[in-house]
Design a protein around this motif. Structure first.
Motif, PDB file in Angstrom:
ATOM      1  N   PRO A   1     -19.338  10.564   8.613  1.00 29.40           N
ATOM      2  CA  PRO A   1     -19.666   9.162   8.912  1.00 29.40           C
ATOM      3  C   PRO A   1     -21.079   8.995   9.460  1.00 29.40           C
ATOM      4  O   PRO A   1     -21.742   7.989   9.190  1.00 29.40           O
ATOM      5  CB  PRO A   1     -18.602   8.776   9.946  1.00 29.40           C
ATOM      6  N   TYR A   2     -21.551   9.975  10.241  1.00 26.79           N
ATOM      7  CA  TYR A   2     -22.919   9.892  10.747  1.00 26.79           C
ATOM      8  C   TYR A   2     -23.936  10.020   9.619  1.00 26.79           C
ATOM      9  O   TYR A   2     -25.008   9.415   9.652  1.00 26.79           O
ATOM     10  CB  TYR A   2     -23.150  10.985  11.791  1.00 26.79           C
ATOM     11  N   LEU A   3     -23.601  10.807   8.617  1.00 30.60           N
ATOM     12  CA  LEU A   3     -24.465  10.919   7.448  1.00 30.60           C
ATOM     13  C   LEU A   3     -24.519   9.579   6.707  1.00 30.60           C
ATOM     14  O   LEU A   3     -25.584   9.149   6.239  1.00 30.60           O
ATOM     15  CB  LEU A   3     -23.957  12.033   6.539  1.00 30.60           C
TER      16      LEU A   3
ATOM     17  N   LEU B   1     -25.199  19.496   2.894  1.00 27.78           N
ATOM     18  CA  LEU B   1     -24.634  18.159   2.686  1.00 27.78           C
ATOM     19  C   LEU B   1     -25.674  17.093   2.986  1.00 27.78           C
ATOM     20  O   LEU B   1     -25.833  16.122   2.238  1.00 27.78           O
ATOM     21  CB  LEU B   1     -23.401  17.977   3.577  1.00 27.78           C
ATOM     22  N   ALA B   2     -26.422  17.276   4.084  1.00 25.32           N
ATOM     23  CA  ALA B   2     -27.481  16.329   4.412  1.00 25.32           C
ATOM     24  C   ALA B   2     -28.569  16.331   3.349  1.00 25.32           C
ATOM     25  O   ALA B   2     -29.082  15.270   2.955  1.00 25.32           O
ATOM     26  CB  ALA B   2     -28.074  16.655   5.781  1.00 25.32           C
ATOM     27  N   ALA B   3     -28.913  17.518   2.861  1.00 26.49           N
ATOM     28  CA  ALA B   3     -29.950  17.614   1.832  1.00 26.49           C
ATOM     29  C   ALA B   3     -29.523  16.904   0.555  1.00 26.49           C
ATOM     30  O   ALA B   3     -30.341  16.266  -0.117  1.00 26.49           O
ATOM     31  CB  ALA B   3     -30.262  19.085   1.544  1.00 26.49           C
ATOM     32  N   ALA B   4     -28.230  16.998   0.211  1.00 27.96           N
ATOM     33  CA  ALA B   4     -27.738  16.331  -1.001  1.00 27.96           C
ATOM     34  C   ALA B   4     -27.900  14.827  -0.922  1.00 27.96           C
ATOM     35  O   ALA B   4     -28.010  14.153  -1.947  1.00 27.96           O
ATOM     36  CB  ALA B   4     -26.267  16.693  -1.237  1.00 27.96           C
ATOM     37  N   HIS B   5     -27.945  14.299   0.305  1.00 28.56           N
ATOM     38  CA  HIS B   5     -28.111  12.854   0.497  1.00 28.56           C
ATOM     39  C   HIS B   5     -29.504  12.514   1.009  1.00 28.56           C
ATOM     40  O   HIS B   5     -29.748  11.385   1.441  1.00 28.56           O
ATOM     41  CB  HIS B   5     -27.037  12.334   1.457  1.00 28.56           C
ATOM     42  N   GLU B   6     -30.406  13.493   0.962  1.00 28.76           N
ATOM     43  CA  GLU B   6     -31.830  13.300   1.280  1.00 28.76           C
ATOM     44  C   GLU B   6     -32.036  12.774   2.699  1.00 28.76           C
ATOM     45  O   GLU B   6     -32.905  11.926   2.951  1.00 28.76           O
ATOM     46  CB  GLU B   6     -32.482  12.362   0.251  1.00 28.76           C
TER      47      GLU B   6
ATOM     48  N   PRO C   1     -22.303  11.282  -4.202  1.00 27.47           N
ATOM     49  CA  PRO C   1     -23.597  11.302  -4.899  1.00 27.47           C
ATOM     50  C   PRO C   1     -23.429  10.972  -6.373  1.00 27.47           C
ATOM     51  O   PRO C   1     -22.447  11.373  -7.021  1.00 27.47           O
ATOM     52  CB  PRO C   1     -24.073  12.750  -4.711  1.00 27.47           C
ATOM     53  N   GLY C   2     -24.351  10.210  -6.905  1.00 22.66           N
ATOM     54  CA  GLY C   2     -24.275   9.794  -8.305  1.00 22.66           C
ATOM     55  C   GLY C   2     -24.192  10.968  -9.253  1.00 22.66           C
ATOM     56  O   GLY C   2     -24.771  12.027  -9.026  1.00 22.66           O
TER      57      GLY C   2
END
Length: 412
Positions: A9-11, A35-40, A217-218
């Motif tokens: 949720p924080y991401l 995981l953070a990198a996957a969402h930039e 992620p798309g």
């Protein structure tokens, strides 16, 4: 700090802040860096030794847990030291998960507002219901008193936090309990008011924002065997218990499989978090490691799970009835809430048997229309946008963080 259910949720919030033109920094256990990198999202790794310790002792009994307890305080100090390093850079506001323990003191050191981001009601007392982490039921007259348990949970670590606050952060004065700091600094309640509305005795700014939802992620494509299984028959029942269960995974899996057989339904079992065990697949059953809930759950007939708030939110958005077998923590609380709002039968408690689980799955079928109706309401919410607006107001309308020692003199 915590499991993926705590961090994700924080991401989602970080993504919302980026979309609004802010620059968020997510500090979380280092295992969530990819995981953070996957969402930039910009990421600051914190030690995840305590999570690794949990993984090691899970299911090994009381003796292993007691032995491990001796290693917790040094690990906690290293976690706090990682958080102290965050004060080397500038910030306008700190949003913290209480499990981090250091969040409000990082804000004090930086001289900025601090907001607690809570995934369950934890620190604002109410007479409407007891603390969700209370392990026993209490008379309604004791509801408000039960909230003192939140301070008791942090008590074993208070000395370590006090030493750290005075050491690396160099902060003076008394170290106040997190519960006091949450009430002084403000709170963001990250769940839907359709699941749990704010009780009348909470302050106006404690209204739930709605869930903080992270889109898949798309371009995510299901494995061929999963896509084919979904196409080959009626919508299956989803079964996944996260990582909450610390008992015999093989026995739990056998119980689930027998319950599925008794219902005569198809089923997908998600085993990736450890509660269930991979093995042979009877006809009409598919075992998978994991799949994004927001993709999979709209394609099933019901969701059988442990009652973790992340899965609760995903199933509510998907509009499917839920069958909850709670194990620990706040899971019984959310199981009771789902039953009260009419999207889940009574929680499956006590000794789990195939017959009890099968009966609950069958009872959930009549709740499908209620689940779909509630999904339309929950789906219209935008909890992240609401939270981002409140954070912006905190940044613009409030001065520095209140002194955690209670002193009202200016910060140095």
């Amino acid at each position: 700090m915590g499991s993926r259910g705590d961090v994700q949720p924080y991401l989602a919030l970080a993504r919302g802040l980026m979309a609004a033109g802010h620059r968020p920094l997510l500090a979380a256990p280092r295992r969530f860096g990819p995981l953070a990198a996957a969402h930039e999202v910009e990421f600051a790794p914190l030690t995840d030794e305590m999570l690794a310790l949990q993984d090691t002792v899970r299911g090994q009994g009381v003796r292993a847990a007691i032995t491990a307890a001796g290693a917790v305080k040094p690990m906690l100090r290293r976690l706090l030291d990682d958080q102290a390093a965050l004060t080397a850079g500038p910030a306008d506001v700190v949003v913290y998960h209480p499990k981090s323990l250091g969040g409000p003191y990082v804000a004090e050191k930086l001289g900025v507002p601090a907001l607690a981001g809570l995934l369950l009601p934890l620190y604002l007392p109410t007479a409407a219901f007891p603390s969700p982490i209370l392990p026993v039921r209490v008379p309604r007259a004791l509801n408000r008193a039960s909230w003192r348990i939140s301070s008791a949970v942090e008590a074993p670590y208070r000395g370590t936090v006090r030493e750290w606050r005075a050491g690396p952060l160099g902060l003076r004065g008394r170290c106040r309990p997190v519960a006091d700091l949450v009430r002084a600094g403000g709170v963001l309640h990250a769940w839907s008011p359709y699941l749990l509305p704010a009780p009348a005795d909470w302050p106006a700014d404690a209204q739930p924002t709605g869930f903080w939802t992270l889109p898949t992620p798309g371009g995510w494509t299901p494995p061929e065997r999963l896509a084919r299984f979904l196409e080959d028959g009626d919508p299956p029942v989803y079964v996944g218990f996260g990582s909450s269960y610390s008992g015999d995974a093989e026995r739990l899996t056998a119980t689930v499989l027998e319950a599925v057989r008794l219902t005569g339904r198809r089923a997908i079992l998600a085993t990736g978090w450890g509660a269930l065990r991979q093995g042979s697949e009877p006809d009409g059953v598919l075992m998978i490691d994991e799949a994004p809930h927001d993709w999979l759950l709209p394609r099933v007939a019901a969701a059988v799970h442990h009652g973790g708030i992340g899965t609760v939110a995903a199933a509510l958005r998907a509009g499917v009835p839920q069958v909850i077998r709670p194990f620990l923590g706040d899971q019984p609380f959310w199981a009771d809430r789902l039953h009260r709002i009419g999207v889940a039968p009574a929680p499956v408690t006590g000794r789990l048997t195939p017959g009890k689980l099968a009966a609950a799955v069958e009872a959930s079928a009549v709740l499908a229309s209620a689940a779909r109706a509630l999904a339309a309401q929950v789906g219209a919410e935008d909890g992240v946008t609401t939270a981002v607006a409140r954070i912006a107001r905190a940044k613009g309308a409030r001065g520095p963080a209140p002194r955690t020692d209670g002193d009202t003199s200016p910060l140095p």
